[in-house]
Write an enzyme that holds these catalytic residues in place. Structure first.
Site, PDB file in Angstrom:
ATOM      1  N   ASN A  27     -10.004  -0.209  -0.575  1.00 53.64           N
ATOM      2  CA  ASN A  27      -8.535  -0.131  -0.602  1.00 53.64           C
ATOM      3  C   ASN A  27      -8.033  -0.674  -1.936  1.00 53.64           C
ATOM      4  OD1 ASN A  27      -5.796  -0.378  -0.258  1.00 53.64           O
ATOM      5  ND2 ASN A  27      -5.910  -1.468   1.697  1.00 53.64           N
TER       6      ASN A  27
ATOM      7  N   HIS B 238      -3.359   7.164   2.302  1.00 54.61           N
ATOM      8  CA  HIS B 238      -3.730   5.858   1.757  1.00 54.61           C
ATOM      9  C   HIS B 238      -5.074   5.464   2.356  1.00 54.61           C
ATOM     10  CE1 HIS B 238      -3.836   1.761   0.607  1.00 54.61           C
ATOM     11  NE2 HIS B 238      -3.662   1.319   1.836  1.00 54.61           N
TER      12      HIS B 238
ATOM     13  N   CYS C 191       0.809  -1.228   0.000  1.00 52.47           N
ATOM     14  CA  CYS C 191       0.000   0.000   0.000  1.00 52.47           C
ATOM     15  C   CYS C 191       0.837   1.271   0.000  1.00 52.47           C
ATOM     16  CB  CYS C 191      -0.944   0.002   1.185  1.00 52.47           C
ATOM     17  SG  CYS C 191      -2.161  -1.303   1.052  1.00 52.47           S
TER      18      CYS C 191
HETATM   19  N1  ACO Z   1     -18.221  -8.791   8.825  1.00 49.24           N
HETATM   20  C1  ACO Z   1     -18.617  -9.110  10.072  1.00 49.24           C
HETATM   21  N2  ACO Z   1     -17.753  -9.475  11.039  1.00 49.24           N
HETATM   22  C2  ACO Z   1     -16.453  -9.497  10.723  1.00 49.24           C
HETATM   23  C3  ACO Z   1     -15.977  -9.192   9.452  1.00 49.24           C
HETATM   24  C4  ACO Z   1     -16.911  -8.826   8.471  1.00 49.24           C
HETATM   25  N3  ACO Z   1     -16.574  -8.493   7.225  1.00 49.24           N
HETATM   26  N4  ACO Z   1     -14.635  -9.306   9.444  1.00 49.24           N
HETATM   27  C5  ACO Z   1     -14.271  -9.674  10.676  1.00 49.24           C
HETATM   28  N5  ACO Z   1     -15.379  -9.816  11.454  1.00 49.24           N
HETATM   29  C6  ACO Z   1     -15.450 -10.192  12.857  1.00 49.24           C
HETATM   30  C7  ACO Z   1     -14.254 -11.001  13.265  1.00 49.24           C
HETATM   31  O1  ACO Z   1     -14.430 -12.366  12.948  1.00 49.24           O
HETATM   32  C8  ACO Z   1     -14.251 -10.762  14.774  1.00 49.24           C
HETATM   33  O2  ACO Z   1     -15.215 -11.610  15.350  1.00 49.24           O
HETATM   34  P1  ACO Z   1     -14.902 -12.338  16.752  1.00 49.24           P
HETATM   35  O3  ACO Z   1     -14.685 -11.222  17.718  1.00 49.24           O
HETATM   36  O4  ACO Z   1     -16.124 -13.135  16.957  1.00 49.24           O
HETATM   37  O5  ACO Z   1     -13.654 -13.132  16.490  1.00 49.24           O
HETATM   38  C9  ACO Z   1     -14.737  -9.316  14.898  1.00 49.24           C
HETATM   39  O6  ACO Z   1     -15.407  -9.021  13.657  1.00 49.24           O
HETATM   40  C10 ACO Z   1     -13.642  -8.310  15.106  1.00 49.24           C
HETATM   41  O7  ACO Z   1     -12.586  -8.554  14.150  1.00 49.24           O
HETATM   42  P2  ACO Z   1     -11.291  -7.702  14.119  1.00 49.24           P
HETATM   43  O8  ACO Z   1     -10.338  -8.249  13.136  1.00 49.24           O
HETATM   44  O9  ACO Z   1     -10.824  -7.524  15.531  1.00 49.24           O
HETATM   45  O10 ACO Z   1     -11.884  -6.316  13.605  1.00 49.24           O
HETATM   46  P3  ACO Z   1     -11.163  -4.941  13.526  1.00 49.24           P
HETATM   47  O11 ACO Z   1     -11.945  -3.942  14.275  1.00 49.24           O
HETATM   48  O12 ACO Z   1      -9.697  -5.045  13.800  1.00 49.24           O
HETATM   49  O13 ACO Z   1     -11.338  -4.576  11.982  1.00 49.24           O
HETATM   50  C11 ACO Z   1      -9.990  -4.544   9.987  1.00 49.24           C
HETATM   51  C12 ACO Z   1     -10.743  -5.404  10.987  1.00 49.24           C
HETATM   52  C13 ACO Z   1     -10.993  -3.619   9.327  1.00 49.24           C
HETATM   53  C14 ACO Z   1      -9.359  -5.433   8.947  1.00 49.24           C
HETATM   54  C15 ACO Z   1      -8.930  -3.714  10.710  1.00 49.24           C
HETATM   55  O14 ACO Z   1      -8.165  -4.547  11.550  1.00 49.24           O
HETATM   56  C16 ACO Z   1      -7.993  -2.993   9.784  1.00 49.24           C
HETATM   57  O15 ACO Z   1      -8.359  -2.039   9.126  1.00 49.24           O
HETATM   58  N6  ACO Z   1      -6.712  -3.380   9.774  1.00 49.24           N
HETATM   59  C17 ACO Z   1      -5.676  -2.653   9.026  1.00 49.24           C
HETATM   60  C18 ACO Z   1      -5.822  -2.804   7.529  1.00 49.24           C
HETATM   61  C19 ACO Z   1      -4.672  -2.114   6.867  1.00 49.24           C
HETATM   62  O16 ACO Z   1      -4.370  -0.955   7.113  1.00 49.24           O
HETATM   63  N7  ACO Z   1      -3.951  -2.816   6.028  1.00 49.24           N
HETATM   64  C20 ACO Z   1      -2.765  -2.250   5.456  1.00 49.24           C
HETATM   65  C21 ACO Z   1      -2.936  -1.965   4.063  1.00 49.24           C
HETATM   66  S1  ACO Z   1      -3.359  -3.393   3.110  1.00 49.24           S
HETATM   67  C22 ACO Z   1      -1.978  -3.781   2.118  1.00 49.24           C
HETATM   68  O17 ACO Z   1      -0.902  -3.333   2.338  1.00 49.24           O
HETATM   69  C23 ACO Z   1      -2.179  -4.761   1.004  1.00 49.24           C
END
Ligand code: ACO
Length: 329
Positions: free
Chosen positions: A286, A256, A116
């Site tokens: 993204n 980003h 990214c």
């Molecule tokens: N719909 C419903 N529930 C979901 C979904 C979904 N799409 N995805 C995950 N959940 C659930 C999980 O299973 C979890 O359930 P549990 O508590 O029963 O286990 C709960 O939601 C919480 O999951 P988390 O992973 O803790 O959710 P979080 O608030 O961290 O959000 C996210 C996830 C959006 C991916 C976040 O962690 C994030 O944005 N991370 C950074 C992404 C990023 O910046 N990436 C870098 C760039 S990408 C690249 O370089 C290619």
């Protein structure tokens, strides 16, 4: 002789037609529009459809639009760098394929892989070729067909990504406009949290890797989120501090687009109000290397000569960085 800086003099962009909305995703995996919107800010993303179409089919129209806007013939391009995590092939470089598709027969080029942060890494690389005085027209493309490495049965990743591309033209400037400063960082130990397990030389493709779904993005979201919030905000604050810039000096933060919550945290740390933050994650998700140039593409008409922009990114690798530039037109 006055110092040469690399200025952006035109922007092109391209997003494919097909819209993958949260409503459609609700029917594909166990998710809801409410969860996706509140956790990420994303409402819909674009997907490139069609057999045999790849990242170069996103990048090429963006470059052609850029040439049209700048009033240049593709034959005038000296160099084309393509930032991508989803190249058309392992080799040759997607940059080479784009130059062929747009008819930039006099350009050389290569790809940059920094997930990214790829566009920022490529932009800074391209700027050095301009600053050297040797090259006059360098095109930097950020393009990704993320749908090609997204597992549409995995709700934790498939809601995040979309396809798209943006491109900028860099030309020499001697009036102080263009890229003024940059900070680029990487930490390979972060690779465990965000990577594609197979398809490279460590684990080449096999029936086993395909059955195990290892040719898709793997992400452990929370550690990535925590590192992104800290590092993207840190490099943005650092580049402002070392150039004596206050929040009020900045016309636009161009972040980003991975997660609205990460963007909000960065803007708060920089003391920049919401209306000065470019945000289109709700429409495109993204697009990895595409996010920052797609923001510039959408906001181009509102930008004014002399505006201070801070570009900031964090991504797989880990990689991150910030760029301060003065808009040139
Ligand atoms: N719909 C419903 N529930 C979901 C979904 C979904 N799409 N995805 C995950 N959940 C659930 C999980 O299973 C979890 O359930 P549990 O508590 O029963 O286990 C709960 O939601 C919480 O999951 P988390 O992973 O803790 O959710 P979080 O608030 O961290 O959000 C996210 C996830 C959006 C991916 C976040 O962690 C994030 O944005 N991370 C950074 C992404 C990023 O910046 N990436 C870098 C760039 S990408 C690249 O370089 C290619």
């Amino acid at each position: 002789m006055s110092k040469i800086t690399a200025a952006i003099t035109a922007v092109g962009g391209y997003v494919p037609e097909f819209v993958l909305s949260n409503g459609i995703l609700e029917k594909m995996v166990d998710t809801t529009d409410e969860w996706i919107t509140s956790r990420t800010g994303i409402k819909e993303r674009r997907i490139l459809k069609g057999e045999g179409k790849g990242t170069s089919d996103l990048g090429a129209p963006a470059v052609l639009e850029l040439c049209k806007k700048a009033g240049i013939d593709p034959l005038e391009i000296d160099m084309l760098i393509c930032a991508t995590t989803t190249p058309d092939f392992v080799f040759p470089a997607t940059a080479n394929i784009i130059t062929d598709k747009v008819g930039a027969k006099n350009a050389f080029g290569y790809d940059i892989s920094a997930a990214c942060s790829g566009f920022l890494f490529a932009l800074v690389t391209g700027s050095k070729f301009i600053e050297s005085g040797q090259y006059k027209k360098v095109v930097v493309v950020g393009a990704d067909k993320m749908s090609s490495i997204t597992d549409y049965t995995d709700r934790t990743t498939c809601v995040l990504f979309g396809d798209g591309a943006g491109a900028v033209l860099l030309e020499p400037n001697t009036e102080g406009y263009g890229i003024k400063d940059s900070i680029l960082r990487s930490d390979g130990s972060g690779r465990v949290y965000l990577h594609q397990k197979s398809g490279g030389s460590v684990s080449p493709p096999s029936y086993k890797t395909i059955d195990a779904k290892e040719h898709f993005v793997y992400q452990d979201g929370q550690p990535v989120f925590k590192s992104a919030v800290v590092n993207m905000a840190d490099v943005s604050a650092e580049i402002m501090e070392r150039n004596n810039l206050q929040g009020s000096d900045i016309a636009w933060l161009v972040p980003h687009q991975a997660n609205k919550r990460i963007i909000d945290a960065t803007a708060r740390r920089m003391e920049i109000s919401d209306e000065k933050v470019m945000l289109n994650i709700q429409r495109y998700g993204n697009t990895t290397s595409g996010t920052i140039p797609l923001c510039l593409w959408e906001w181009e008409k509102t930008l004014n000569k002399g505006d201070n922009l801070i570009l900031a990114a964090f991504g797989g690798g880990f990689t991150w960085g910030s760029v301060w530039l003065k808009w040139a037109y």
